[in-house]
Write an enzyme that holds these catalytic residues in place. Sequence first.
Site, mmCIF file in Angstrom:
data_model
loop_
_atom_site.group_PDB
_atom_site.id
_atom_site.type_symbol
_atom_site.label_atom_id
_atom_site.label_comp_id
_atom_site.label_asym_id
_atom_site.label_seq_id
_atom_site.Cartn_x
_atom_site.Cartn_y
_atom_site.Cartn_z
ATOM 1 N N ASP A 193 -15.473 53.221 27.779
ATOM 2 C CA ASP A 193 -15.148 53.873 26.509
ATOM 3 C C ASP A 193 -13.790 53.455 25.954
ATOM 4 O OD1 ASP A 193 -13.314 55.243 28.100
ATOM 5 O OD2 ASP A 193 -14.360 57.161 27.986
ATOM 6 N N GLY A 214 -10.126 41.204 31.299
ATOM 7 C CA GLY A 214 -9.508 41.352 29.984
ATOM 8 C C GLY A 214 -9.115 42.783 29.681
ATOM 9 N N ASP A 264 0.650 48.383 36.033
ATOM 10 C CA ASP A 264 -0.578 49.158 36.232
ATOM 11 C C ASP A 264 -0.449 50.182 37.359
ATOM 12 O OD1 ASP A 264 -1.994 48.212 34.104
ATOM 13 O OD2 ASP A 264 -2.951 46.598 35.207
ATOM 14 N N ARG A 275 -9.258 48.455 27.614
ATOM 15 C CA ARG A 275 -8.871 49.709 26.950
ATOM 16 C C ARG A 275 -7.432 49.626 26.458
ATOM 17 N NH1 ARG A 275 -7.120 54.137 31.148
ATOM 18 N NH2 ARG A 275 -6.449 52.887 32.901
ATOM 19 N N ARG A 326 3.010 51.132 26.141
ATOM 20 C CA ARG A 326 3.640 50.473 27.282
ATOM 21 C C ARG A 326 4.477 49.281 26.821
ATOM 22 N NH1 ARG A 326 0.022 48.911 32.396
ATOM 23 N NH2 ARG A 326 -0.920 47.367 31.015
ATOM 24 N N ASP A 367 -5.353 40.608 38.901
ATOM 25 C CA ASP A 367 -5.136 40.971 37.493
ATOM 26 C C ASP A 367 -4.013 41.998 37.346
ATOM 27 O OD1 ASP A 367 -7.473 42.405 38.769
ATOM 28 O OD2 ASP A 367 -7.111 43.768 37.099
ATOM 29 N N ASN A 368 -3.526 42.530 38.459
ATOM 30 C CA ASN A 368 -2.369 43.432 38.442
ATOM 31 C C ASN A 368 -1.137 42.778 39.060
ATOM 32 O OD1 ASN A 368 -3.878 45.488 37.282
ATOM 33 N ND2 ASN A 368 -4.449 46.373 39.244
ATOM 34 N N ARG A 395 -0.674 37.687 33.707
ATOM 35 C CA ARG A 395 -0.972 38.009 35.094
ATOM 36 C C ARG A 395 -1.454 36.752 35.818
ATOM 37 N NH1 ARG A 395 -3.051 43.565 34.089
ATOM 38 N NH2 ARG A 395 -2.743 43.975 31.885
#
Length: 478
Positions: A122, A87, A255, A90, A173, A245-246, A180
């Site tokens: 983070d 998921g 990505d 960030r 972006r 996932d990319n 994906r």
Amino acid sequence: MTLLTIPFDNSFAQLSEAFYQRQRATPVRDPGVLALNLPLAAELGISGLETPHATAALTGNAQIEGADPIAQAYAGHQFGNFVPQLGDGRAVLLGEVIDRNGKRHDIQLKGSGPTPFSRNGDGRAWLGPVLREYVVSEAMHALGIPTTRALAAMTTGETVQRETGLPGAVLTRVASSHIRVGTFQYFAARKNELALQQLTDYTLARHYPDRSGPLGLLQGVIERQADLIAKWLGVGFIHGVMNTDNCHIAGETIDYGPCAFMDRFHPATVFSSIDRQGRYAYQNQPDIAVWNIAQLATSLLPIIDPDQDKAVEAAKEALDAFSPRFTAAWQDVFRAKLGLTEKEDGDTNLILDLMTLMANEQADFTNTFRALGGGQEADQFANPEAWSIWKTAWTHRLTNEQATTADQHALRQRSNPAFIPRNHRIEQMIQAAVDGDKAPFERLMSALATPYKNQPDAKDLQNPPNPDEEVLRTFCGT
């Protein structure tokens, strides 16, 4: 006060909440502007990008009317190992816009703070990866390769802690979507066939309106991914993290972590610091693409046919189409790079012979192809005799065509870029930006905007790195 205005027309957020978590960007201490893509904003019907409100809104410090921010759910195979929940850890999807040509795009903030998918991260990005993605994604667009794009890059005034403290940044972006292969895997892993069918229907309507059913979707993805990988190989691009996932469902490059363009050519080249086995090497990218699509096919099996054996047979038949589609696309790309306008049976061997020579001679990928037909080709090779043998075969092949010499040269010029975002130049640009100097970034962006054009004032940007400038390892931005 003039506001950032984005004409949102959101659709993904109208799907069931199994697809996302609602999440706003986390405010930052002191937002500032790194870069703005005003031409792209105009294409998308966005106004007010240069305003203080835009600087605040694109870092999470202000809201934009019509936005419906969410963090998307997806799973993925990472270096072959399946992770059932990844998921947007960030990133938040602010919403969607329809451009002046009627095409739908996502507007996403990347590096905008933690989400429910952050897995103790983070949620932030530092300036280096943000500028790398900005430069490389816009360069890919200028090269004519399907890609996500960069609308803006903002500073946060905060320090991001990695191995050391680094300046924080947020990328805005733009993508045709953020769906994906891993999005389908997420629901397949949960055996949620209702959501899988809903996602399939949504994706078909958004990306493949001329196709129907899960097999139609699979066939469309196969064609677009085959064409995309052929174009990557044609410019010497190595993605670096071709995890599922990319792998973009509509065939866009997405990505830009440990990616790079080759200088010296070798088919086994790897740049990613975490790809220790060479899984995502230059030469492996076609095989990895079909492996990724096979994971999509596996995810779709429950809705292809209730009879499992029939579903598997139909999926295998679809997957068998990848190899001939890719081979044809690869041949088209490299024929054009040689200036060939017609097809002959021996063309593949001619192309591979040149690439073998380039690998043996450690010739620069971009400069070798750009030099073809210009009289300076031998300068790329330490062994002029080996080059001369290949050139004789190539020259003979060129004379077999009806196209004029001028037409062949023009084809090479528009198929072989003079400028790519060379890794050492990107690293130099990032270091300068960290030190507060944006001039190298602006110069690089200017040259890369017209990569097929001769630019005498930027000729130094065509040079491969000196030994002390080489960048052999690139890193993820997380």
